[in-house]
Design a protein around this motif. Structure first.
Motif, PDB file in Angstrom:
ATOM      1  N   SER A   5       0.817  -1.228   0.000  1.00  0.00           N
ATOM      2  CA  SER A   5       0.000   0.000   0.000  1.00  0.00           C
ATOM      3  C   SER A   5       0.846   1.272   0.000  1.00  0.00           C
ATOM      4  O   SER A   5       0.499   2.262   0.649  1.00  0.00           O
ATOM      5  N   ALA A   6       1.935   1.253  -0.747  1.00  0.00           N
ATOM      6  CA  ALA A   6       2.854   2.398  -0.742  1.00  0.00           C
ATOM      7  C   ALA A   6       2.182   3.682  -1.214  1.00  0.00           C
ATOM      8  O   ALA A   6       2.436   4.763  -0.668  1.00  0.00           O
ATOM      9  N   THR A   7       1.314   3.599  -2.222  1.00  0.00           N
ATOM     10  CA  THR A   7       0.704   4.808  -2.774  1.00  0.00           C
ATOM     11  C   THR A   7      -0.639   5.145  -2.136  1.00  0.00           C
ATOM     12  O   THR A   7      -1.141   6.257  -2.307  1.00  0.00           O
ATOM     13  N   SER A   8      -1.241   4.211  -1.413  1.00  0.00           N
ATOM     14  CA  SER A   8      -2.572   4.448  -0.830  1.00  0.00           C
ATOM     15  C   SER A   8      -2.551   4.610   0.683  1.00  0.00           C
ATOM     16  O   SER A   8      -3.568   4.967   1.285  1.00  0.00           O
ATOM     17  N   GLN A   9      -1.408   4.365   1.307  1.00  0.00           N
ATOM     18  CA  GLN A   9      -1.333   4.335   2.763  1.00  0.00           C
ATOM     19  C   GLN A   9      -1.806   5.636   3.404  1.00  0.00           C
ATOM     20  O   GLN A   9      -2.607   5.625   4.352  1.00  0.00           O
ATOM     21  N   GLY A 144      11.075  -2.224   5.172  1.00  0.00           N
ATOM     22  CA  GLY A 144      10.514  -1.790   6.438  1.00  0.00           C
ATOM     23  C   GLY A 144       9.194  -2.495   6.673  1.00  0.00           C
ATOM     24  O   GLY A 144       8.685  -3.198   5.797  1.00  0.00           O
ATOM     25  N   PHE A 145       8.629  -2.312   7.854  1.00  0.00           N
ATOM     26  CA  PHE A 145       7.469  -3.095   8.265  1.00  0.00           C
ATOM     27  C   PHE A 145       6.134  -2.422   7.988  1.00  0.00           C
ATOM     28  O   PHE A 145       5.994  -1.204   8.116  1.00  0.00           O
ATOM     29  N   ARG A 146       5.161  -3.246   7.603  1.00  0.00           N
ATOM     30  CA  ARG A 146       3.761  -2.906   7.816  1.00  0.00           C
ATOM     31  C   ARG A 146       3.453  -3.461   9.203  1.00  0.00           C
ATOM     32  O   ARG A 146       3.584  -4.660   9.439  1.00  0.00           O
ATOM     33  N   ASP A 183      -4.521  -3.864   4.993  1.00  0.00           N
ATOM     34  CA  ASP A 183      -4.513  -2.436   5.307  1.00  0.00           C
ATOM     35  C   ASP A 183      -5.026  -2.170   6.719  1.00  0.00           C
ATOM     36  O   ASP A 183      -4.788  -1.091   7.275  1.00  0.00           O
ATOM     37  N   GLY A 184      -5.723  -3.142   7.304  1.00  0.00           N
ATOM     38  CA  GLY A 184      -6.151  -3.004   8.690  1.00  0.00           C
ATOM     39  C   GLY A 184      -4.979  -2.901   9.649  1.00  0.00           C
ATOM     40  O   GLY A 184      -5.098  -2.299  10.725  1.00  0.00           O
ATOM     41  N   ASN A 185      -3.842  -3.472   9.279  1.00  0.00           N
ATOM     42  CA  ASN A 185      -2.643  -3.331  10.109  1.00  0.00           C
ATOM     43  C   ASN A 185      -2.277  -1.864  10.282  1.00  0.00           C
ATOM     44  O   ASN A 185      -1.869  -1.427  11.366  1.00  0.00           O
ATOM     45  N   LEU A 186      -2.408  -1.098   9.203  1.00  0.00           N
ATOM     46  CA  LEU A 186      -2.014   0.311   9.224  1.00  0.00           C
ATOM     47  C   LEU A 186      -2.900   1.119  10.163  1.00  0.00           C
ATOM     48  O   LEU A 186      -2.416   1.912  10.972  1.00  0.00           O
ATOM     49  N   THR A 187      -4.217   0.926  10.047  1.00  0.00           N
ATOM     50  CA  THR A 187      -5.138   1.733  10.847  1.00  0.00           C
ATOM     51  C   THR A 187      -5.097   1.337  12.319  1.00  0.00           C
ATOM     52  O   THR A 187      -5.161   2.194  13.199  1.00  0.00           O
ATOM     53  N   SER A 188      -4.976   0.045  12.594  1.00  0.00           N
ATOM     54  CA  SER A 188      -4.911  -0.393  13.986  1.00  0.00           C
ATOM     55  C   SER A 188      -3.667   0.153  14.672  1.00  0.00           C
ATOM     56  O   SER A 188      -3.723   0.608  15.819  1.00  0.00           O
ATOM     57  N   ALA A 189      -2.535   0.115  13.967  1.00  0.00           N
ATOM     58  CA  ALA A 189      -1.290   0.624  14.546  1.00  0.00           C
ATOM     59  C   ALA A 189      -1.362   2.120  14.813  1.00  0.00           C
ATOM     60  O   ALA A 189      -0.664   2.633  15.690  1.00  0.00           O
ATOM     61  N   ARG A 190      -2.218   2.835  14.090  1.00  0.00           N
ATOM     62  CA  ARG A 190      -2.394   4.268  14.298  1.00  0.00           C
ATOM     63  C   ARG A 190      -3.357   4.546  15.459  1.00  0.00           C
ATOM     64  O   ARG A 190      -3.602   5.690  15.813  1.00  0.00           O
TER      65      ARG A 190
END
Length: 234
Positions: A5-9, A144-146, A183-190
């Motif tokens: 998700s490099a361009t949509s993150q 790097g990590f998601r 992509d749920g990894n990204l939002t949860s980590a935030r």
């Protein structure tokens, strides 16, 4: 999403931060389970640059990138801890040109999975600290990590909402932990409440026999609608 998700993150996070919750329609786990935790994942690329030479005439003038990369790969084994959920897989290796030439270039692609943010940070530091054994070679590390989706209090609260809605529909709703990322990894980590695996029931992800259970689609849609309604009314 499949490549990180490099361009949509940033767009995902911007919308997520304006939302009460993030509901991810990734496929379910076994038996229709929602996913309350996911491993963090990374793809590191190791590139070694050596010194080419004729392997038969002047081997001492060469510094093999392939040999150095092999040493790096062996050293990565010490980072793996399957019991705690840390897995490291060197999935692709390329290097050299011909058997009689000391290799000038070599590369490896490494897949890393972790359960916790602490392990992700530890592994990132370890990759950043890698150094070559042969001083004539150079090593470059990219990646790097998601982050992982950890089963925190916000995830548990959303799961209880979905579980109650499913119960009202006459369905059991188990929970499941998976090694794959979304992509749920990204939002949860935030820090945004996130529940994953609310999509179709099926099996065989990424395989030739990948399939969904058509008969399960109506109740999954009804459950999703019910969860959204509960969140709006809350």
């Amino acid at each position: 999403e499949e490549t990180g998700s490099a361009t949509s993150q940033q767009t995902i996070l911007q919308h997520g931060e304006r939302s009460k919750a993030v509901l991810v329609l990734e496929p379910s786990g076994p038996g229709g389970a929602v996913k309350t935790s996911r491993k963090g994942c990374s793809r590191f690329e190791l590139t070694v640059t050596g010194v080419s030479a004729h392997a038969g005439i002047e081997p001492d003038r060469g510094a093999s990138a392939v040999h150095e990369l092999a040493r790096q790969i062996v050293s990565l084994e010490s980072l793996q801890d399957v019991e705690s959920g840390v897995t490291i897989n060197v999935g692709r290796v390329d290097g050299g040109t011909r058997p009689n030439v000391v290799a000038e270039k070599a590369q490896a692609m490494v897949d890393v999975r972790v359960r916790t943010v602490a392990d992700a940070n530890r592994i990132e530091r370890a990759f950043a600290a890698l150094t070559t054994e042969d001083p004539r070679t150079q090593l470059q590390v990219n990646g790097g990590f998601r982050p992982p989706l950890e089963r925190n209090a916000a995830v548990r609260r959303l799961y209880e909402v979905a579980k109650q809605v499913a119960s009202d529909l006459g369905r059991d709703l188990p929970e499941f932990s998976t090694g794959g990322g979304s992509d749920g990894n990204l939002t949860s980590a935030r820090g945004i409440p996130t529940l994953d695996g609310l999509g179709a029931v099926g099996e065989g992800a990424h395989a030739l026999h990948e399939q969904i259970d058509i008969l399960a689609l109506p109740w999954r849609a009804a459950m999703l609608a019910g969860v959204i309604t509960r969140l709006v009314e809350d």
